[in-house]
Structure formats: structure tokens, C-alpha cells
Design an enzyme around this catalytic site. Structure first.
Site, mmCIF file in Angstrom:
data_model
loop_
_atom_site.group_PDB
_atom_site.id
_atom_site.type_symbol
_atom_site.label_atom_id
_atom_site.label_comp_id
_atom_site.label_asym_id
_atom_site.label_seq_id
_atom_site.Cartn_x
_atom_site.Cartn_y
_atom_site.Cartn_z
ATOM 1 N N SER A 114 0.836 -1.196 0.000
ATOM 2 C CA SER A 114 0.000 0.000 0.000
ATOM 3 C C SER A 114 0.879 1.257 0.000
ATOM 4 C CB SER A 114 -0.969 -0.071 1.195
ATOM 5 O OG SER A 114 -1.923 0.955 1.147
ATOM 6 N N ASP A 164 -10.041 -4.062 -5.240
ATOM 7 C CA ASP A 164 -9.389 -3.069 -4.380
ATOM 8 C C ASP A 164 -10.164 -1.747 -4.463
ATOM 9 O OD1 ASP A 164 -7.714 -1.143 -3.227
ATOM 10 O OD2 ASP A 164 -5.888 -2.129 -3.923
ATOM 11 N N HIS A 195 -8.022 -4.614 -0.866
ATOM 12 C CA HIS A 195 -6.778 -3.866 -0.646
ATOM 13 C C HIS A 195 -5.878 -4.552 0.396
ATOM 14 C CE1 HIS A 195 -4.331 -0.276 -1.201
ATOM 15 N NE2 HIS A 195 -4.143 -0.234 0.111
HETATM 16 C C1 MLT Z 1 -1.322 6.053 -0.207
HETATM 17 O O1 MLT Z 1 -1.670 7.088 0.356
HETATM 18 O O2 MLT Z 1 -0.148 5.699 -0.336
HETATM 19 C C2 MLT Z 1 -2.416 5.188 -0.757
HETATM 20 O O3 MLT Z 1 -3.619 5.868 -0.756
HETATM 21 C C3 MLT Z 1 -2.506 3.911 -0.001
HETATM 22 C C4 MLT Z 1 -2.854 4.170 1.431
HETATM 23 O O4 MLT Z 1 -1.977 4.397 2.218
HETATM 24 O O5 MLT Z 1 -4.046 4.109 1.773
#
Ligand code: MLT
Length: 215
Positions: A114, A164, A195
Site C-alpha cells: 500500500s 481493491d 486492498h
Molecule cells: C497512499 O496514500 O499511499 C495510498 O492511498 C494507499 C494508502 O496508504 O491508503
């Protein structure tokens, strides 16, 4: 607006981190990069599962968003502060260089989930020599205009989720195309998941990483 403040970091190597020495010299080390709200302990069990015996270098993001560590600032979900992302990718590359010297490591394979996958993708594009490869779990395109990196032969496994809610399928495909267009050797797998991390990620990453063991 969310509160995003810096956290104290390692005085010498630059980022708070945890290092687990390796026991298998044929395994490249892993650089573990957590998701929003995680820390340097989060992905150590994942690292042990997907690359038994590999040295593990696990970093904590230096930005706090409402108390949750991240690797760079964002303006909203999926909307990145690109100036901060560039700066933090540079700091991550410097951290890797310093940690390699301190712990005597070859270039690591980045394993990011992520937010950690997004800083790994940004670092691949801005500082191509930093990683020997990358496993990007639920990554998205980090920059509106991607830098012209030379990633010739760099192995990248991208694991995306078909359902996701954060990373649209087209966005993940675009990242795979961007990396491929810069010469990386990309395996992009879309798993029947959302996700979150899943067993399917472990099942895909384990044999892929085993294939990177040296003789
Ligand atoms: C991010 O901010 O890197 C992406 O939206 C993934 C997350 O951290 O939720």
C-alpha cells in the site's frame, strides 16, 4: 485537513527501522515498507514467510498522519503531495545506502504494501539503482508524470486486488506499463482480493522471490 507531522528518526541511518540478520547467503535482503498506520514491526512476519533466511531491513515511515506513520504526505486518499514524495523517496534511497554500509548488505529487494508499495514505486522511478527488484503489493501510479528512469532488467512483481476499493484496476495497469516501458521485467498479477494483505500475496511472492536466489 489532516495533521501530518514528522516523527523522530534514527540519528545515523535516517529512518527508524528494525534489522533482522539473514541466515541464507544466497538470498538477497528484503527492504520491508509498511502501509499507512503500520511500523517497522508489521511486515517482519511477512518477510520471514516469503523469503525464509533472508536478511530483513524494515523501515518506519517518517511522516505522521493523525498519528499514523506513512512514507510521504498525501493531500487526500490517493492524491499525493508529489514534492514531499520526491523528497521522501530521496531520503529512502539514502537510508538504503547507509544501511547497506552499516549492515554489509547487497542491494535489497523492496517489498512494499500500500503506502509502502507507493514509496517503493516512486524510489524505483527516481533512484533506479537503489533496489535489486521489488514486490509491490496494491501499488498505484506515484507521479502524474513519471520520470524517465532506466530500469533495464529490474525484476518487479506487482500484486493487485481485483476488488481493491483504493487502487482502480486501470491505475495498477498503468503503473505496470510505466515500469515495463522503462525496461523493468514486470510480472503483474491481479488477485481475487481487495486492498488488504492476503494469503494469495504470500503464495505468489514466495516462489517469485525464491527465483531471485543466487546460485
Ligand atoms: C497512499 O496514500 O499511499 C495510498 O492511498 C494507499 C494508502 O496508504 O491508503
Amino acid at each position: 485537513m489532516t495533521s501530518q507531522t514528522p516523527v523522530p528518526t534514527h540519528p545515523v541511518l535516517g529512518l527508524t527501522h528494525r534489522f533482522v540478520p539473514g541466515t541464507d547467503p544466497h538470498r538477497p535482503p528484503l527492504l520491508l515498507l509498511h502501509g499507512t498506520g503500520g511500523d517497522e514491526n508489521d511486515l517482519v512476519p511477512l518477510g520471514r514467510a516469503i523469503a525464509p533466511g533472508a536478511a530483513l531491513l524494515s523501515a518506519r515511515g517518517a511522516v505522521l498522519e493523525n498519528g499514523m506513520p506513512r512514507f510521504f504526505r498525501r493531500l487526500a486518499e490517493g492524491v499525493f503531495d508529489e514534492a514531499d514524495l520526491r523528497r521522501r523517496a530521496g531520503e529512502l534511497a539514502d537510508f538504503v545506502t547507509a544501511a547497506r554500509t552499516a549492515y554489509g548488505l547487497p542491494a535489497p529487494i523492496a517489498v512494499g504494501f500500500s503506502n509502502g508499495a507507493n514509496i517503493a514505486a516512486a524510489t524505483l522511478l527516481l533512484h533506479p539503482g537503489t533496489f535489486a527488484g521489488a514486490v509491490l503489493i496494491r501499488a498505484m501510479v506515484p507521479f502524474a508524470d513519471s520520470p524517465p528512469a532506466d530500469l533495464a532488467g529490474c525484476p518487479v512483481l506487482m500484486l493487485s486486488g481485483a476488488s481493491d476499493p483504493i487502487v482502480p484496476a486501470g491505475n495498477a495497469r498503468a503503473l505496470a506499463q510505466t515500469l515495463t516501458g522503462r525496461g523493468a521485467s514486470v510480472d503483474h498479477v491481479v488477485l481475487p482480493v481487495g486492498h488488504g494483505l492476503s494469503q494469495a500475496d504470500i503464495d505468489r511472492a514466495t516462489p517469485w522471490l525464491a527465483g531471485l536466489r543466487s546460485a
